[in-house]
Design a protein around this motif. Sequence first.
Motif, short mmCIF file in Angstrom:
data_model
loop_
_atom_site.label_atom_id
_atom_site.label_comp_id
_atom_site.label_asym_id
_atom_site.label_seq_id
_atom_site.Cartn_x
_atom_site.Cartn_y
_atom_site.Cartn_z
N LYS A 233 0.83 -1.21 0.00
CA LYS A 233 0.00 0.00 0.00
C LYS A 233 0.87 1.26 0.00
CE LYS A 233 -3.97 -2.11 2.31
NZ LYS A 233 -4.81 -2.14 3.55
N ARG A 237 0.76 4.18 -2.84
CA ARG A 237 0.51 5.60 -2.58
C ARG A 237 1.68 6.48 -3.04
NH1 ARG A 237 -1.47 3.45 2.57
NH2 ARG A 237 -3.75 3.48 2.55
N GLU A 324 4.07 13.41 4.73
CA GLU A 324 3.54 12.52 3.69
C GLU A 324 4.03 11.10 3.88
OE1 GLU A 324 2.94 15.45 -0.17
OE2 GLU A 324 4.97 14.77 0.35
N GLU A 327 2.23 9.46 6.66
CA GLU A 327 0.87 9.12 6.27
C GLU A 327 0.81 7.82 5.47
OE1 GLU A 327 -3.22 9.17 5.68
OE2 GLU A 327 -1.97 10.31 7.08
N ILE A 328 1.71 7.65 4.50
CA ILE A 328 1.62 6.45 3.66
C ILE A 328 2.09 5.20 4.39
CG2 ILE A 328 1.94 7.81 1.57
CD1 ILE A 328 4.75 6.67 1.36
#
Length: 339
Positions: A233, A237, A324, A327-328
């Motif tokens: 995932k 992203r 960022e 977040e990923i």
Amino acid sequence: MDEQIREQIALARFKVISPVLAEPGRKQNEYLRKQAEREHLMPHYGTKRYAVSTFKGWLRKYGKEGFDGLKPRGRSDRGRPRRLSDENLAVIEVRCKAFPELTIKLLYEQLLAEGQLGDPPIGYNNLVRIVRQHDWLPGRRRTDVRKRFETGAVNELWVCDFMHGPMVRTDRRRAKAILCAVIDDHSRMIVGHAFAASETVAALTVVLKEAFGLPKRLYVDNGPSFSADLVAKACARAGISLIHSKPYDSPSRGKVERFFRTVRDRFLAVVETESTLNELNDAFTVWLREDYHHKNHRGIEGRPIDRYHASACRVPIRRMSRSELDEIFLVRHERIVNN
């Protein structure tokens, strides 16, 4: 050795290589392999066998210098000592037995810096001969064969893997340190690295978040850490193509495997034992900065740091902010709470 003997030797060498002087490389190799299987009578030297590389050396010398190139030359170190003292030999033997994982190249560099190779110092090939003659270091031979492959710029392909390292001291116990390293295929720079006490997704995540930029492709094996949904995932992203190698095909990850061999030979062979995990990581960072990244790499015929910067000036480097990346790589769990 007088001039007449030198000419006789040159003539004998010419007779061996003359049948294939005008032939292509493939026919030359076939012929020279057959010649290497038989004995040759040479003036002054007597009857002996010669390796294919020796015959090729004669061909090269004849092509550059003609007949005179086949004449044996006097030693450039004539009149200089070419043997080590008993004290020097004892130092080499003790060093080899104390650090059996040393490569002869690293051993030579250390002894040369310490002045233990005579005055003037002997050459690298002489040390190789001495160590092998006394069988002071175990021999290692490569068994994997792969065709050469390399991407055209930095960050086009990263290869990541784990390597089991030494035992270290943690807060509560002794544990095996496991290195997670990411190597850039083009420059051979180590763009991400960390020793951890486990081979987990968490250890992999720490390395990937601290890496330099983002790759187009990430090449990994099929281990549990690399097969986790979190990694897939995160790559999705970040716009990274996640590629898994075939099962049990470590040679396909040859560059990072070769780097791990360098780590064992040049870093772990001399690192202090029973250090803490933080001390090991600090020492490894210094070693990368002062040794590996600034040493000539035979695969690229240059220094990894130079090749990285040369390519980074020509291509854009993709980056993500810290927020960022957090977040990923965020781990999400769904729970149902019954009131």
